[in-house]
Design an enzyme around this catalytic site. Structure first.
Site, mmCIF file in Angstrom:
data_model
loop_
_atom_site.group_PDB
_atom_site.id
_atom_site.type_symbol
_atom_site.label_atom_id
_atom_site.label_comp_id
_atom_site.label_asym_id
_atom_site.label_seq_id
_atom_site.Cartn_x
_atom_site.Cartn_y
_atom_site.Cartn_z
ATOM 1 C CG ASN A 87 -1.883 -1.168 1.212
ATOM 2 O OD1 ASN A 87 -2.398 -1.525 0.154
ATOM 3 N ND2 ASN A 87 -2.140 -1.765 2.365
ATOM 4 C CG HIS A 100 4.412 -2.393 5.583
ATOM 5 N ND1 HIS A 100 4.553 -1.030 5.746
ATOM 6 C CD2 HIS A 100 3.092 -2.620 5.479
ATOM 7 C CE1 HIS A 100 3.358 -0.460 5.755
ATOM 8 N NE2 HIS A 100 2.450 -1.403 5.573
HETATM 9 P P1 5GP Z 1 -0.512 -0.544 5.822
HETATM 10 O O1 5GP Z 1 -1.925 -0.182 6.193
HETATM 11 O O2 5GP Z 1 0.425 0.600 6.148
HETATM 12 O O3 5GP Z 1 -0.336 -1.085 4.453
HETATM 13 O O4 5GP Z 1 -0.149 -1.752 6.761
HETATM 14 C C1 5GP Z 1 0.222 -1.617 8.094
HETATM 15 C C2 5GP Z 1 -0.030 -2.959 8.728
HETATM 16 O O5 5GP Z 1 0.660 -2.990 9.955
HETATM 17 C C3 5GP Z 1 -1.508 -3.225 9.036
HETATM 18 O O6 5GP Z 1 -1.928 -4.413 8.391
HETATM 19 C C4 5GP Z 1 -1.543 -3.325 10.548
HETATM 20 O O7 5GP Z 1 -2.467 -4.286 11.021
HETATM 21 C C5 5GP Z 1 -0.110 -3.692 10.901
HETATM 22 N N1 5GP Z 1 0.320 -3.220 12.199
HETATM 23 C C6 5GP Z 1 0.124 -1.977 12.716
HETATM 24 N N2 5GP Z 1 0.675 -1.893 13.938
HETATM 25 C C7 5GP Z 1 1.233 -3.109 14.192
HETATM 26 C C8 5GP Z 1 1.965 -3.632 15.315
HETATM 27 O O8 5GP Z 1 2.216 -2.970 16.312
HETATM 28 N N3 5GP Z 1 2.379 -4.921 15.216
HETATM 29 C C9 5GP Z 1 2.130 -5.691 14.116
HETATM 30 N N4 5GP Z 1 2.590 -6.941 14.143
HETATM 31 N N5 5GP Z 1 1.453 -5.225 13.044
HETATM 32 C C10 5GP Z 1 1.013 -3.953 13.083
#
Ligand code: 5GP
Length: 114
Positions: A87, A100
């Site tokens: 994303n 990520h």
């Molecule tokens: P994005 O929305 O930026 O593509 O993805 C961020 C991801 O990080 C989300 O799927 C969210 O659930 C995950 N995430 C956010 N905070 C944490 C955390 O503290 N630990 C873990 N393991 N995942 C996290």
């Protein structure tokens, strides 16, 4: 206050996470809010904000993230069908400004994505 990203804090073991894999260039953690039976994040140790801000010098690490995604998919037994998602930016749902690669599997995945 630390300027570290959330994922840098996880990499440095300041915040706990379920770590599936670690090497010199990346870590793989299980997502805290999984969207599929298997949902892991492949995260470069270098805090590149997002793929749109990666530099030519990041070419090797970007390739390494995908190769690691495939190896972890094999290890987690989803090699027959998994999805790799990045994303990039708010409109795409990016919430953590540290690159990520999501790897999702373990169920059938609809297309087109939402
Ligand atoms: P994005 O929305 O930026 O593509 O993805 C961020 C991801 O990080 C989300 O799927 C969210 O659930 C995950 N995430 C956010 N905070 C944490 C955390 O503290 N630990 C873990 N393991 N995942 C996290």
């Amino acid at each position: 206050m630390s300027g570290k990203t959330l994922f840098s804090k996880i990499i440095d073991r300041e915040i706990p996470a379920r770590i599936e894999h670690e090497d010199d260039h990346c870590v793989v953690i299980h997502d805290i809010n999984p969207q599929a039976p298997v949902h892991v994040l492949v995260i470069p140790k270098k805090p590149i904000a997002r793929v749109g801000e990666a530099a030519e010098a990041d070419q090797a690490v970007l390739g390494h993230l995908l190769l690691t995604a495939a190896k972890v998919a094999e290890k987690l037994k989803i090699a027959d069908g998994f999805r790799v998602v990045i994303n990039n930016g708010r409109d795409a749902g990016e919430t953590v400004p540290h690159l990520h690669v999501h790897v999702l599997g373990g169920r059938s995945l609809a297309w087109p994505p939402g």
